[in-house]
Scaffold this motif. Structure first.
Motif, PDB file in Angstrom:
ATOM      1  N   ILE A 121      -5.534 -62.521  23.580  1.00  0.00           N
ATOM      2  CA  ILE A 121      -5.200 -61.161  23.147  1.00  0.00           C
ATOM      3  C   ILE A 121      -3.916 -61.217  22.329  1.00  0.00           C
ATOM      4  CG2 ILE A 121      -4.507 -58.862  23.925  1.00  0.00           C
ATOM      5  CD1 ILE A 121      -6.290 -59.317  26.395  1.00  0.00           C
ATOM      6  N   VAL A 122      -3.980 -60.650  21.139  1.00  0.00           N
ATOM      7  CA  VAL A 122      -2.808 -60.582  20.253  1.00  0.00           C
ATOM      8  C   VAL A 122      -2.650 -59.118  19.872  1.00  0.00           C
ATOM      9  CG1 VAL A 122      -1.694 -61.526  18.209  1.00  0.00           C
ATOM     10  CG2 VAL A 122      -3.380 -62.891  19.428  1.00  0.00           C
ATOM     11  N   CYS A 123      -1.919 -58.407  20.699  1.00  0.00           N
ATOM     12  CA  CYS A 123      -1.824 -56.955  20.594  1.00  0.00           C
ATOM     13  C   CYS A 123      -0.518 -56.568  19.898  1.00  0.00           C
ATOM     14  CB  CYS A 123      -1.904 -56.336  21.989  1.00  0.00           C
ATOM     15  SG  CYS A 123      -1.906 -54.538  21.988  1.00  0.00           S
ATOM     16  N   LEU A 124      -0.616 -56.067  18.682  1.00  0.00           N
ATOM     17  CA  LEU A 124       0.521 -55.576  17.913  1.00  0.00           C
ATOM     18  C   LEU A 124       1.539 -56.684  17.671  1.00  0.00           C
ATOM     19  CD1 LEU A 124       0.948 -52.072  19.601  1.00  0.00           C
ATOM     20  CD2 LEU A 124      -0.687 -52.831  17.871  1.00  0.00           C
ATOM     21  N   VAL A 125       1.042 -57.811  17.208  1.00  0.00           N
ATOM     22  CA  VAL A 125       1.884 -58.970  16.911  1.00  0.00           C
ATOM     23  C   VAL A 125       1.709 -59.423  15.468  1.00  0.00           C
ATOM     24  CG1 VAL A 125       2.285 -61.414  17.440  1.00  0.00           C
ATOM     25  CG2 VAL A 125       1.927 -59.788  19.303  1.00  0.00           C
ATOM     26  N   LEU A 126       0.467 -59.552  15.015  1.00  0.00           N
ATOM     27  CA  LEU A 126       0.212 -60.142  13.703  1.00  0.00           C
ATOM     28  C   LEU A 126       0.868 -59.360  12.572  1.00  0.00           C
ATOM     29  CD1 LEU A 126      -3.534 -61.237  13.980  1.00  0.00           C
ATOM     30  CD2 LEU A 126      -1.511 -62.711  13.956  1.00  0.00           C
ATOM     31  N   HIS A 127       1.018 -58.060  12.725  1.00  0.00           N
ATOM     32  CA  HIS A 127       1.600 -57.292  11.621  1.00  0.00           C
ATOM     33  C   HIS A 127       3.087 -57.554  11.425  1.00  0.00           C
ATOM     34  CE1 HIS A 127       1.390 -53.880  14.836  1.00  0.00           C
ATOM     35  NE2 HIS A 127       2.500 -54.564  15.005  1.00  0.00           N
ATOM     36  N   TYR A 128       3.704 -58.360  12.297  1.00  0.00           N
ATOM     37  CA  TYR A 128       5.079 -58.797  12.066  1.00  0.00           C
ATOM     38  C   TYR A 128       5.148 -60.029  11.156  1.00  0.00           C
ATOM     39  CZ  TYR A 128       6.510 -55.858  16.038  1.00  0.00           C
ATOM     40  OH  TYR A 128       6.750 -54.802  16.892  1.00  0.00           O
ATOM     41  N   THR A 171       0.150 -56.956  -0.197  1.00  0.00           N
ATOM     42  CA  THR A 171       0.717 -57.380   1.079  1.00  0.00           C
ATOM     43  C   THR A 171       2.224 -57.284   0.922  1.00  0.00           C
ATOM     44  OG1 THR A 171      -1.134 -58.854   1.577  1.00  0.00           O
ATOM     45  CG2 THR A 171       0.945 -59.283   2.712  1.00  0.00           C
ATOM     46  N   ARG A 172       2.841 -56.376   1.654  1.00  0.00           N
ATOM     47  CA  ARG A 172       4.246 -56.081   1.409  1.00  0.00           C
ATOM     48  C   ARG A 172       4.977 -55.803   2.720  1.00  0.00           C
ATOM     49  NH1 ARG A 172       4.200 -50.731   2.111  1.00  0.00           N
ATOM     50  NH2 ARG A 172       2.214 -49.671   1.736  1.00  0.00           N
ATOM     51  N   GLU A 173       6.269 -56.050   2.672  1.00  0.00           N
ATOM     52  CA  GLU A 173       7.139 -55.891   3.826  1.00  0.00           C
ATOM     53  C   GLU A 173       7.757 -54.493   3.828  1.00  0.00           C
ATOM     54  OE1 GLU A 173      10.559 -58.693   5.865  1.00  0.00           O
ATOM     55  OE2 GLU A 173      10.610 -58.384   3.703  1.00  0.00           O
ATOM     56  N   TYR A 174       7.917 -53.935   5.020  1.00  0.00           N
ATOM     57  CA  TYR A 174       8.625 -52.661   5.153  1.00  0.00           C
ATOM     58  C   TYR A 174       9.241 -52.587   6.547  1.00  0.00           C
ATOM     59  CZ  TYR A 174       4.597 -50.977   7.877  1.00  0.00           C
ATOM     60  OH  TYR A 174       3.623 -50.824   8.832  1.00  0.00           O
ATOM     61  N   SER A 175      10.276 -51.781   6.681  1.00  0.00           N
ATOM     62  CA  SER A 175      10.976 -51.635   7.960  1.00  0.00           C
ATOM     63  C   SER A 175      11.050 -50.177   8.368  1.00  0.00           C
ATOM     64  CB  SER A 175      12.393 -52.220   7.871  1.00  0.00           C
ATOM     65  OG  SER A 175      12.368 -53.605   7.650  1.00  0.00           O
ATOM     66  N   GLU A 176      11.138 -49.957   9.672  1.00  0.00           N
ATOM     67  CA  GLU A 176      11.261 -48.609  10.206  1.00  0.00           C
ATOM     68  C   GLU A 176      12.277 -48.591  11.341  1.00  0.00           C
ATOM     69  OE1 GLU A 176       6.753 -46.979   9.218  1.00  0.00           O
ATOM     70  OE2 GLU A 176       7.248 -47.568  11.275  1.00  0.00           O
ATOM     71  N   ASP A 177      12.981 -47.476  11.439  1.00  0.00           N
ATOM     72  CA  ASP A 177      13.938 -47.263  12.530  1.00  0.00           C
ATOM     73  C   ASP A 177      13.227 -46.599  13.707  1.00  0.00           C
ATOM     74  OD1 ASP A 177      16.079 -46.352   9.925  1.00  0.00           O
ATOM     75  OD2 ASP A 177      16.373 -48.141  11.151  1.00  0.00           O
ATOM     76  N   TYR A 178      13.530 -47.063  14.908  1.00  0.00           N
ATOM     77  CA  TYR A 178      12.938 -46.507  16.115  1.00  0.00           C
ATOM     78  C   TYR A 178      14.033 -46.181  17.117  1.00  0.00           C
ATOM     79  CZ  TYR A 178       8.353 -48.047  14.528  1.00  0.00           C
ATOM     80  OH  TYR A 178       7.205 -48.214  13.794  1.00  0.00           O
ATOM     81  N   THR A 179      13.682 -45.343  18.073  1.00  0.00           N
ATOM     82  CA  THR A 179      14.552 -45.079  19.211  1.00  0.00           C
ATOM     83  C   THR A 179      13.741 -45.255  20.485  1.00  0.00           C
ATOM     84  OG1 THR A 179      15.846 -43.488  17.936  1.00  0.00           O
ATOM     85  CG2 THR A 179      16.072 -43.414  20.326  1.00  0.00           C
ATOM     86  N   PHE A 180      14.163 -46.191  21.318  1.00  0.00           N
ATOM     87  CA  PHE A 180      13.513 -46.445  22.606  1.00  0.00           C
ATOM     88  C   PHE A 180      14.501 -46.096  23.708  1.00  0.00           C
ATOM     89  CE2 PHE A 180      11.573 -49.734  19.777  1.00  0.00           C
ATOM     90  CZ  PHE A 180      10.310 -49.191  19.739  1.00  0.00           C
ATOM     91  N   TRP A 190       4.566 -56.294   8.053  1.00  0.00           N
ATOM     92  CA  TRP A 190       3.886 -56.633   6.804  1.00  0.00           C
ATOM     93  C   TRP A 190       2.591 -55.838   6.726  1.00  0.00           C
ATOM     94  CZ3 TRP A 190       5.604 -59.585   2.797  1.00  0.00           C
ATOM     95  CH2 TRP A 190       6.798 -60.279   3.018  1.00  0.00           C
ATOM     96  N   HIS A 191       2.515 -54.983   5.725  1.00  0.00           N
ATOM     97  CA  HIS A 191       1.275 -54.238   5.474  1.00  0.00           C
ATOM     98  C   HIS A 191       0.270 -55.128   4.759  1.00  0.00           C
ATOM     99  CE1 HIS A 191      -1.582 -51.354   3.848  1.00  0.00           C
ATOM    100  NE2 HIS A 191      -1.353 -51.875   2.649  1.00  0.00           N
ATOM    101  N   ARG A 192      -0.997 -55.024   5.196  1.00  0.00           N
ATOM    102  CA  ARG A 192      -2.122 -55.664   4.510  1.00  0.00           C
ATOM    103  C   ARG A 192      -3.226 -54.641   4.309  1.00  0.00           C
ATOM    104  NH1 ARG A 192       0.169 -59.754   7.152  1.00  0.00           N
ATOM    105  NH2 ARG A 192      -0.012 -61.877   6.319  1.00  0.00           N
ATOM    106  N   PRO A 193      -3.888 -54.656   3.157  1.00  0.00           N
ATOM    107  CA  PRO A 193      -5.067 -53.806   3.009  1.00  0.00           C
ATOM    108  C   PRO A 193      -6.181 -54.319   3.913  1.00  0.00           C
ATOM    109  CG  PRO A 193      -4.880 -55.285   1.139  1.00  0.00           C
ATOM    110  CD  PRO A 193      -3.627 -55.470   1.942  1.00  0.00           C
ATOM    111  N   LEU A 194      -7.136 -53.469   4.173  1.00  0.00           N
ATOM    112  CA  LEU A 194      -8.191 -53.821   5.125  1.00  0.00           C
ATOM    113  C   LEU A 194      -8.921 -55.093   4.725  1.00  0.00           C
ATOM    114  CD1 LEU A 194      -9.840 -53.175   7.629  1.00  0.00           C
ATOM    115  CD2 LEU A 194     -11.263 -51.658   6.221  1.00  0.00           C
ATOM    116  N   HIS A 195      -9.229 -55.265   3.436  1.00  0.00           N
ATOM    117  CA  HIS A 195      -9.989 -56.451   3.042  1.00  0.00           C
ATOM    118  C   HIS A 195      -9.188 -57.730   3.284  1.00  0.00           C
ATOM    119  CE1 HIS A 195      -7.623 -56.062  -0.733  1.00  0.00           C
ATOM    120  NE2 HIS A 195      -7.799 -57.356  -0.814  1.00  0.00           N
TER     121      HIS A 195
END
Length: 247
Positions: A121-128, A171-180, A190-195
């Motif tokens: 299981i690779v849950c919310l990892v590859l998009h980094y 395929t491009r890099e972007y960052s977001e600010d979060y509060t936990f 890293w954003h990737r298009p579906l294909h």
């Protein structure tokens, strides 16, 4: 690992980005039973996994171990790896000293022999990750023949909705600010298009068995009425889920 709804889309200072050691406890506490993690992502992964009794399962990016705990309760033989040592400490507190938890990430070979697991299981990892070629090859290596790779990644359409002027097909890099839990954090993706997503899986030797855009788990609307009020059907897009078979 996953993130919470409380974030500000847009470029952010990338210093310390994705350093879960800096906010491990706050992240684990906030995402334990929130909408995105507790009532959407983890239930979706568990539904895709199905009957796991007796199956050897590796959770890559296991975080504080909530998914490992649920899988073990269902009879799986679980192993977890994470790049954050503080997350692994929290996972060990949850799972006990005998749990098989190891520091590792997908930037280098995993510390397991070929064919060691029935499911990974690779849950919310590859998009980094910018490059999926070597990580997917390594995940394929540790899977037994016919084994399953269960993946959740940021949904490409959601990125397009958040950044309408950006090039969806790049395929491009972007960052977001979060509060936990009141603690600031920066996550870089890293954003990737579906294909590009599906093509990477196929090139790595996987067959796409399932693509899922799940609804939240039962009880979500009652527990999070304000967050779900703008979704009449109760469903929303956030992540894209796959079941891949090693062929």
């Amino acid at each position: 690992m996953s993130h919470d709804l409380e974030h500000s889309p847009g470029p952010a200072d990338q210093a310390g980005a994705n350093d879960y050691d800096n906010f491990a406890e706050a992240y684990a506490a906030e995402t334990e039973s929130n909408l995105i993690n507790g009532y959407y992502t983890r239930p979706a992964v568990l539904d895709l996994a199905g009957d796991v009794a007796g199956r050897r399962i590796l959770d890559v990016g296991c975080g504080a171990g909530p998914l490992l705990a649920a899988l073990r309760q269902r009879g799986a033989v679980v192993t977890g790896v994470d790049s954050s040592r503080k997350m692994l400490e929290l996972a060990r507190q949850r799972l006990g000293d005998g749990a098989d938890l190891r520091p590792a990430d997908l930037s280098r070979p995993l510390p397991f022999p070929d064919g060691a697991f029935d499911d990974v299981i690779v849950c919310l990892v590859l998009h980094y990750l910018q490059d999926w070629t070597a990580p997917l090859a390594e995940l394929r290596r540790v899977l037994a023949p016919g084994g399953r790779l269960i993946v959740a990644v940021n949904h490409p359409w959601v990125n397009k909705a958040a950044y309408p002027d950006a090039d969806y097909f790049a395929t491009r890099e972007y960052s977001e600010d979060y509060t936990f839990g009141g603690q600031a954090a920066v996550l870089t993706y890293w954003h990737r298009p579906l294909h590009a997503v599906t093509g990477a899986f196929i090139e790595a030797g996987f067959r796409i068995a399932v693509i899922s855009e799940p609804s939240p788990a039962p009880g979500a609307r009652e527990r999070f009425p304000d967050e779900l009020a703008r979704f009449p059907s109760g469903a929303f897009l956030c992540f894209l889920f796959f079941v891949l078979e090693a062929v």
